[in-house]
Design an enzyme around this catalytic site. Structure first.
Site, PDB file in Angstrom:
ATOM      1  N   HIS A 237       1.018  -1.277   0.189  1.00 58.89           N
ATOM      2  CA  HIS A 237      -0.041  -0.127  -0.016  1.00 58.89           C
ATOM      3  C   HIS A 237       0.874   1.436  -0.098  1.00 58.89           C
ATOM      4  O   HIS A 237       0.694   2.165  -0.780  1.00 58.89           O
ATOM      5  CB  HIS A 237      -0.920  -0.164   1.429  1.00 58.89           C
ATOM      6  CG  HIS A 237      -2.378  -0.618   0.925  1.00 58.89           C
ATOM      7  ND1 HIS A 237      -2.356  -1.562   0.237  1.00 58.89           N
ATOM      8  CD2 HIS A 237      -3.517  -0.208   1.292  1.00 58.89           C
ATOM      9  CE1 HIS A 237      -3.590  -2.246   0.246  1.00 58.89           C
ATOM     10  NE2 HIS A 237      -4.247  -1.136   0.636  1.00 58.89           N
ATOM     11  N   HIS A 323       0.353  -2.592   9.065  1.00 56.94           N
ATOM     12  CA  HIS A 323       1.696  -2.749   8.901  1.00 56.94           C
ATOM     13  C   HIS A 323       2.417  -2.350  10.252  1.00 56.94           C
ATOM     14  O   HIS A 323       2.024  -1.310  10.896  1.00 56.94           O
ATOM     15  CB  HIS A 323       2.246  -2.277   7.494  1.00 56.94           C
ATOM     16  CG  HIS A 323       1.955  -2.778   6.387  1.00 56.94           C
ATOM     17  ND1 HIS A 323       2.661  -4.071   6.023  1.00 56.94           N
ATOM     18  CD2 HIS A 323       1.029  -2.873   5.450  1.00 56.94           C
ATOM     19  CE1 HIS A 323       2.209  -4.533   5.090  1.00 56.94           C
ATOM     20  NE2 HIS A 323       0.989  -3.824   4.440  1.00 56.94           N
TER      21      HIS A 323
END
Length: 361
Positions: A237, A323
């Site tokens: 991302h 993350h």
């Protein structure tokens, strides 16, 4: 009859000779191979001026691109300090604070949020649409009033070449690179593998195949009912959002800057190793004395602004909810490498610059 005393004439003549000598010395000391030659043509002064290094982004580019690490740093700090986010346990398998939609600490912590599903997951499509709208509508590419009296096929071709290179970097890193994409290859090289999560007996045969390492990509692992675990997962991302935004800002920013008649402070290395301003290679039709305000961005430029704005918002949401900090940093570094190769490297490699050109030139 001249009444000026002889001593005054002598002093004036001496000053003139001294000034000319200083000017000749300044011009002769400017070596073609020096990355920072003095310049008197633009300043009207004998004081040497330092060019920006062709090996680094300009101060303006640095200030704009600093937005991305700033968003990641702010989002990571927010996730640490926010009680709501801290209460949602981070799951390393899903790389998020949302194990279940009902337990998500915020709407954008859910992977099924609308922007993630319809914008980020199809991010390169929207990036391409915005870029195409810009090059097809901006006067710099299509000619007409405010574009110097004509279009430039070379500018259009080099812009499309840069899009192809950036798209290739995105595709190789996240989709396919003669097999698994580079991000998945890196995950496996750092000890990652596809672990079986299906427990039913009828899936044992599939489970055995998964355990032997036959599944080499995160997408294939998920489709087969496995979980991608164990390695360092570069944030795809972050990589895509920063790459998309950096690409669009580089393409639109320099065109807008030159269209409004602003000074281009990029430096380039010529074939004879001389360092000069990027304007020396600019198409004469790109020189601006100030375009019409409504033409500065055009319709496509406004579409680019929308895409970049959404990218930045989703980058912040990724920083807060998804993350680890190191995975976000490596995603940022990977995108920076790709952007450097396309937008900075050509400035000091003339042969490459002949192929990919420079935005706005």
């Amino acid at each position: 009859m001249d009444d000026t005393p002889p001593s005054t004439n002598l002093r004036s003549s001496a000053k003139t000779r001294r000034a000319l000598a200083e000017e000749r010395h300044a011009m002769s000391s400017s070596s073609p191979s020096s990355p920072y030659p003095p310049s008197t043509a633009t300043t009207g002064s004998l004081v040497p001026t330092r060019r920006n290094s062709p090996f680094l982004p300009t101060p303006l580019e640095t200030a704009i691109l600093a937005l991305f690490p700033a968003l990641l740093a702010f989002g990571t700090l927010f996730s640490v300090l926010s009680p709501q986010v801290r209460r949602a346990e981070f799951d390393p398998t899903t790389q998020s604070h949302a194990q279940h939609p009902d337990e998500a600490p915020g709407y954008f912590a859910r992977k099924d949020n609308l922007l993630n599903v319809f914008f980020v997951k199809r991010g390169w499509f929207w990036t391409t649409v915005a870029f195409a709208a810009f090059v097809l509508t901006h006067p710099t590419f299509r000619g007409g009033r405010g574009a110097g009296g004509g279009s430039s096929p070379k500018r259009f071709v080099t812009a499309c070449t840069r899009w192809a290179l950036i798209t290739g970097a995105w595709f190789a890193a996240t989709q396919w690179c003669f097999g698994p994409p580079l991000i998945d290859r890196h995950f496996m090289l750092t000890g990652g593998r596809c672990e079986v999560v299906l427990q039913e007996a009828r899936e044992l045969e599939k489970a055995a195949a998964l355990d032997t390492g036959h599944v080499l990509s995160a997408l294939a692992c998920k489709s087969a009912g496995g979980a991608w675990k164990g390695g360092h997962d570069i944030s795809g991302h972050v990589f895509m959002l920063v790459l998309s935004s950096g690409f669009l800002l580089s393409e639109v920013g320099w065109v807008y800057w030159r269209h409004r008649g602003r000074r281009d402070d990029r430096s380039i290395v010529m074939h004879d190793r001389a360092v000069k301003g990027a304007g020396v290679e600019a198409d004469s039709t790109t020189e601006r004395t100030g375009g019409r305000p409504e033409d500065a961005l055009a319709l496509g430029g406004k579409a680019v602004a929308v895409v970049v704005g959404l990218n930045c918002w989703m980058l912040l949401m990724t920083a807060i909810y998804f993350h680890t900090w190191f995975e976000k940093v490596t995603g940022l570094v990977a995108s920076a490498i790709a952007l450097y190769a396309v937008y900075i490297l050509p400035r000091f490699v003339p042969a490459l610059r002949q192929i990919v050109g420079l935005p706005g030139a």
